[in-house]
Write a protein that holds these residues in place. Sequence first.
Motif, PDB file in Angstrom:
ATOM      1  N   ARG A  81       7.936  14.635   4.102  1.00 12.99           N
ATOM      2  CA  ARG A  81       8.091  16.374   3.533  1.00 12.99           C
ATOM      3  C   ARG A  81       7.809  17.229   4.474  1.00 12.99           C
ATOM      4  NH1 ARG A  81      11.014  15.542  -1.352  1.00 12.99           N
ATOM      5  NH2 ARG A  81      11.248  13.430  -2.532  1.00 12.99           N
ATOM      6  N   LEU A  93       1.381   4.234   7.528  1.00 10.59           N
ATOM      7  CA  LEU A  93       0.356   4.948   6.241  1.00 10.59           C
ATOM      8  C   LEU A  93       1.170   6.125   6.283  1.00 10.59           C
ATOM      9  CD1 LEU A  93      -2.057   2.981   4.696  1.00 10.59           C
ATOM     10  CD2 LEU A  93       0.945   3.041   4.021  1.00 10.59           C
ATOM     11  N   MET A 115       4.708   7.116   7.049  1.00 11.09           N
ATOM     12  CA  MET A 115       5.254   7.050   5.925  1.00 11.09           C
ATOM     13  C   MET A 115       5.289   8.106   4.509  1.00 11.09           C
ATOM     14  SD  MET A 115       7.733   5.337   7.005  1.00 11.09           S
ATOM     15  CE  MET A 115       8.487   4.647   5.117  1.00 11.09           C
ATOM     16  N   HIS A 117       2.114   7.288  -6.320  1.00 15.09           N
ATOM     17  CA  HIS A 117       0.721   8.289  -6.594  1.00 15.09           C
ATOM     18  C   HIS A 117       0.981   9.514  -6.422  1.00 15.09           C
ATOM     19  CE1 HIS A 117      -1.950   4.818  -7.990  1.00 15.09           C
ATOM     20  NE2 HIS A 117      -2.631   5.183  -8.670  1.00 15.09           N
ATOM     21  N   THR A 118       2.099   9.867  -5.538  1.00 12.69           N
ATOM     22  CA  THR A 118       2.803  11.150  -4.832  1.00 12.69           C
ATOM     23  C   THR A 118       4.098  11.331  -5.260  1.00 12.69           C
ATOM     24  OG1 THR A 118       2.571   9.707  -3.158  1.00 12.69           O
ATOM     25  CG2 THR A 118       0.642  10.632  -3.271  1.00 12.69           C
ATOM     26  N   ASP A 119       4.499  10.305  -5.005  1.00 15.89           N
ATOM     27  CA  ASP A 119       6.180  11.421  -5.228  1.00 15.89           C
ATOM     28  C   ASP A 119       6.952   9.835  -5.627  1.00 15.89           C
ATOM     29  OD1 ASP A 119       8.774  11.468  -3.957  1.00 15.89           O
ATOM     30  OD2 ASP A 119       7.595  12.598  -1.781  1.00 15.89           O
ATOM     31  N   GLN A 155      -1.891  -0.339  10.625  1.00 16.20           N
ATOM     32  CA  GLN A 155      -1.258   0.013   9.024  1.00 16.20           C
ATOM     33  C   GLN A 155      -1.643   1.664   8.754  1.00 16.20           C
ATOM     34  OE1 GLN A 155      -2.944  -0.469   5.723  1.00 16.20           O
ATOM     35  NE2 GLN A 155      -2.112  -2.611   5.613  1.00 16.20           N
ATOM     36  N   HIS A 160      -4.625  11.271  -2.285  1.00 12.07           N
ATOM     37  CA  HIS A 160      -3.817  10.359  -1.660  1.00 12.07           C
ATOM     38  C   HIS A 160      -3.466  10.281  -0.740  1.00 12.07           C
ATOM     39  CE1 HIS A 160      -3.515   9.758  -6.144  1.00 12.07           C
ATOM     40  NE2 HIS A 160      -3.316  10.573  -6.337  1.00 12.07           N
ATOM     41  N   THR A 161      -3.392  10.674   0.210  1.00 10.45           N
ATOM     42  CA  THR A 161      -3.066  10.171   1.552  1.00 10.45           C
ATOM     43  C   THR A 161      -4.017   9.723   1.859  1.00 10.45           C
ATOM     44  OG1 THR A 161      -0.654  10.849   1.853  1.00 10.45           O
ATOM     45  CG2 THR A 161      -1.656  10.611   4.284  1.00 10.45           C
ATOM     46  N   ARG A 170       1.013  -1.452  -0.179  1.00 12.07           N
ATOM     47  CA  ARG A 170      -0.087  -0.371  -0.015  1.00 12.07           C
ATOM     48  C   ARG A 170       0.776   1.132   0.191  1.00 12.07           C
ATOM     49  NH1 ARG A 170      -5.528  -0.458   2.509  1.00 12.07           N
ATOM     50  NH2 ARG A 170      -5.878  -2.915   2.052  1.00 12.07           N
ATOM     51  N   LEU A 171       2.042   0.974   0.476  1.00  9.94           N
ATOM     52  CA  LEU A 171       2.752   2.936   1.095  1.00  9.94           C
ATOM     53  C   LEU A 171       3.032   3.323  -0.852  1.00  9.94           C
ATOM     54  CD1 LEU A 171       4.128   4.299   2.171  1.00  9.94           C
ATOM     55  CD2 LEU A 171       5.677   3.360   3.175  1.00  9.94           C
ATOM     56  N   PRO A 206       3.962  11.178   1.942  1.00 11.17           N
ATOM     57  CA  PRO A 206       5.064  12.656   1.685  1.00 11.17           C
ATOM     58  C   PRO A 206       4.298  13.613   2.632  1.00 11.17           C
ATOM     59  CG  PRO A 206       4.131  11.153  -0.574  1.00 11.17           C
ATOM     60  CD  PRO A 206       3.449  10.184   0.910  1.00 11.17           C
ATOM     61  N   ALA A 265      -5.403   6.762   1.338  1.00 14.55           N
ATOM     62  CA  ALA A 265      -4.634   5.726   1.935  1.00 14.55           C
ATOM     63  C   ALA A 265      -5.413   5.279   3.262  1.00 14.55           C
ATOM     64  CB  ALA A 265      -3.820   5.133   1.326  1.00 14.55           C
ATOM     65  N   LEU A 317       1.193   3.521  -2.541  1.00 14.93           N
ATOM     66  CA  LEU A 317       0.740   5.841  -2.226  1.00 14.93           C
ATOM     67  C   LEU A 317       2.114   6.914  -2.908  1.00 14.93           C
ATOM     68  CD1 LEU A 317      -0.520   8.419  -0.737  1.00 14.93           C
ATOM     69  CD2 LEU A 317       0.800   6.956   1.513  1.00 14.93           C
ATOM     70  N   TYR A 318       2.738   6.256  -3.062  1.00 14.43           N
ATOM     71  CA  TYR A 318       4.524   6.452  -3.467  1.00 14.43           C
ATOM     72  C   TYR A 318       3.826   6.911  -4.803  1.00 14.43           C
ATOM     73  CZ  TYR A 318       7.256   6.863   0.903  1.00 14.43           C
ATOM     74  OH  TYR A 318       7.041   6.552   2.830  1.00 14.43           O
ATOM     75  N   SER A 359      -3.248  15.644   1.145  1.00 17.41           N
ATOM     76  CA  SER A 359      -3.076  15.171   0.082  1.00 17.41           C
ATOM     77  C   SER A 359      -4.473  14.282   0.097  1.00 17.41           C
ATOM     78  CB  SER A 359      -2.363  14.394  -0.900  1.00 17.41           C
ATOM     79  OG  SER A 359      -1.734  13.033   0.159  1.00 17.41           O
TER      80      SER A 359
END
Lengths: 484, 501
Positions: B500, B491, B494, A233-235, B487, B474-475, A226-227, B496, B478, A230-231, B472
């Motif tokens: 950041r 997430l 972790m 899509h984002t980073d 979990q 997406h975050t 899942r991480l 962004p 998720a 997520l990445y 965001s």
Amino acid sequence: MSLGQNGCAEHMMLSRRGLLTTAASLSLWSLLPRVAIAGTRDPRLLVIVLRGAVDGLALAAPVGDPAYVSLRRKLAVPKDGAGAGLPLDGFFVLNSAMPFLHGLYQKREALLIHAVATPYRGRSHFDGQDVLESGLGGVAPSESGWLNRALAGLPHVGSTAALQAVSAAAPQPVSAAAPQAVSAAAPQQGLSMGAVVPLVMRGSAPVMSWTPKAYSLPLRDQTVERLMDLYAHTDVKLAKAFAEGLEIDRIAQVGAAAPLAAAKPLATSGQPAPSGQPSQRGVPPNVAQPAVPSNVAQPAVPSNVAQPAPARPFRDFIETAEAAAKFMTTSGGPRIGALSFDGWDTHANEGVITGQLANKFAGLDAAIRAFAEGMGPAWADTVVLIITEFGRTARTNGTEGTDHGTGGAALLVGGAVNGGRVLADWPGLSDAALYEGRDLKPTQDLRSIMKGVLRDHLGIPDGALGSVVFPGSAAIKGSQGLIV
Amino acid sequence: MSERVTLVLDASTALRRFGLGPKFGDIVRISGDPRGFVLAALADPSAARIPDSVDLEPSHFVFAALEDAKLERAVARAFMPGQPLKPGEPAPPPLMFPSATLRRAAPPVMASPEAPTVTSPTMAASAGSTVGQVRREAFRDEAFARIARAISTTTPFLERLVQFWSNHFCVSTTKGSVRALAGSYEREAIRPHVLGRFCDMLKAVEQHPAMLIYLDNAHSIGPNSKAGQNRTRGLNENLAREILELHTLGVDGGYTQADVTNLARVITGWTFGQGDKIAAADRGRFLFAPHRHEPGVFPILAKPYDQSGQLSGESVLADLARHPKTARHIALKFARHFVSDAPPLPLVAALEKTFRDTDGNLAALARTLVASPLAWEAPAAKIVPPYDFVVSLVRGFDLKMQPGEVNRLAAVLGQPLWQVGSPKGWPDADDSWMGPSPIRERLRIAEKVAKDVPRGLDPRAVLVDLVGAGVSEHTKLAIARAETREQAFELMIMSPDFMRR
């Protein structure tokens, strides 16, 4: 590809440019007969920096020197009786805490070098380590180390590079075709074990860093997936770094060669990854061990030597050495690595036979063993160079320890080492013979050992060694005959 | 204030870009005036200080304890006849004295407004301690105080400023006695000046024993000085070079090798009290040693410096602090640290102008940064460095983590406190902290944190509380779709949005 420390992170951004720069410096190297990279051999070199100044006279004790016992008193390694040193050449004995090393010596796979020093003649650890690792002729600021500069001129071995491929193509699953994109002229990637890249491995050549775990917790597949999603899509940058990190972790756990067993192919269907399916973790499905004939003899490893369980800091050292072997046996993985281990500054209660230093030697012995066993058949093509910034005083001080000295010892072990010898132009331990009346006098420049290894094991020409790798050292000739 | 501006001046940016991460409730609490919250940290110039205490002794006390331990070692060695001393080591006292009576009187307690409450004249650790113990214990106590402050502070911007300047003028515990002095160095040379003047910080830093040891000036000797004529040792350019290259003008600052050498000559004799012949009051304190000072007039950046003694060097520092190249260097580094590798040029120009117009007033510099909408609008580009990452977890999730564990984790991720690998300090580019192994280990830390989060907390609510409304989609998605609470927290940590700033 690199770790965020002291500018090493720049490699990540500059890898393309770094590649071009290295291609330029490659011309220097490529003048020589490419013994090491012609395909018949796949040489590995691990450099272990022992910080704090190892007591060379306790490691390889000159029991044949008449002044030894009177200088060392209680810290003298005895010739016989309890704690007696392990016989080497009649003049020197090896500290009894290192039976595995002694076994290698008997198999001619260990070479002890004595009365050796870098060009540094001060007594500061900080400066001494800088000189040891920078490869410069004296104390001067340096952003790079000799091992990285040597690495920068070596082309990458092979083209199916698991890690290179991961860094080139992550986060997408790497297709079978992807590794072919790695140019044959790509620089070799160095390996650094530990959270901080030691100076000896810093520089323009790309470095892969392995960091020990923060906690001994397994990462969960579901979370990892899942991480990654997520990445994705984002980073993109985090995605790439994270995927590489997982791959490094996977190799460190699974490796490519099981200790003391026939080498198993990496990441085949029969080899479960610790978590997740390989394709989801950016692992090329076609990575395989280099072809090893099944009848290749296992490295000479005496397995019946009893070893006491090492204490905690040494366990880390041993695990790190073990992990290093896994990287260096992975197909297409790094071949040149560095790690460092500190705590050798034994000013008080040194404990040469039992105690502090004996425990450290036992830890070092176990680390060498873990690495040797982990290398499997590749041990035959391996050299481990073990160095320290300077030696310690010839005399025992008033606190049953020794202080910062000058001449000391270094070790070369590995299947490719022309061992079973002590390499020393012994200056003697009489008062008159001691350097400044207190230290073992250095009679060899450590750079000649480093150069001999780099030239005869990796095929780096003398010209480059004297100018690029060890600037201004043309007058220091590389030792002959260190490598089989 | 327009809706757009309200949006970008958001509380999360205030607490993350200009702080050490929000605690529960912080975002809601400051959302009315995020900028005001940040600026309020600049109100009290003394708030950045961590005063001396029984545990946190001034550097000259720590140094005295170190010398005591070294003396004990020398005494012990003296029991071994024939053992030569290291060059420069004090001769051991006569053997008849029991070692306990040899401990010299500790420096007198100085009545100073900075240290009003020191009651123990000697380090508790000094009684029979080895050099290693003194180093370890002083480091531990200082590190604990530093980390505890970072975790508890209600003016986190101030701690970020301390960290910025401490890194700009870094020393490293990798060098011998610096391990014992790194913490008191920060408290003495950095913290009093983070809202003061650059020239004062510069002088305090370059004259502090920790810096004089770290960059070797304590042992630099003018070749034509009285001491230089009798000895083989001579000039050491290390500190002079870093003053020009790192501390003031910057690497492109237009100075020459001759300027480096001349500055090294001018600051010969800048050392600190050590050894037997030093008065107790000078022990471990900055000292000008005239017999080591290179006589003569030396031009630096085309200006001759001809004052006698330590004043020449101080004049150079004062001129360097005012030099336009220094203003440029500091402005760019400051903007890069807080905003991004390529900060908006008008922001850099505004910082540079403030630095010049106010003669290096660092509170004004910080105010200019926070006042500029450009500093708030730029997207979150910088990976949160390891130390700040771990501290932000402890703050955000109210973890009961010991300071030693905070530093252990920061070290695993590559940033052990006060232990940089070179005088350049920690790297500060947006992606400096993106090494693959450490990024992976952040997930392992997140996993541990997620296990420790109190039961019953709703991750979606925590997300709003710790990351803010600007998270965001997406975050958000998720986390909403996570299989388990744990979990979801992993997430979040972790993402962004959290990684950041």
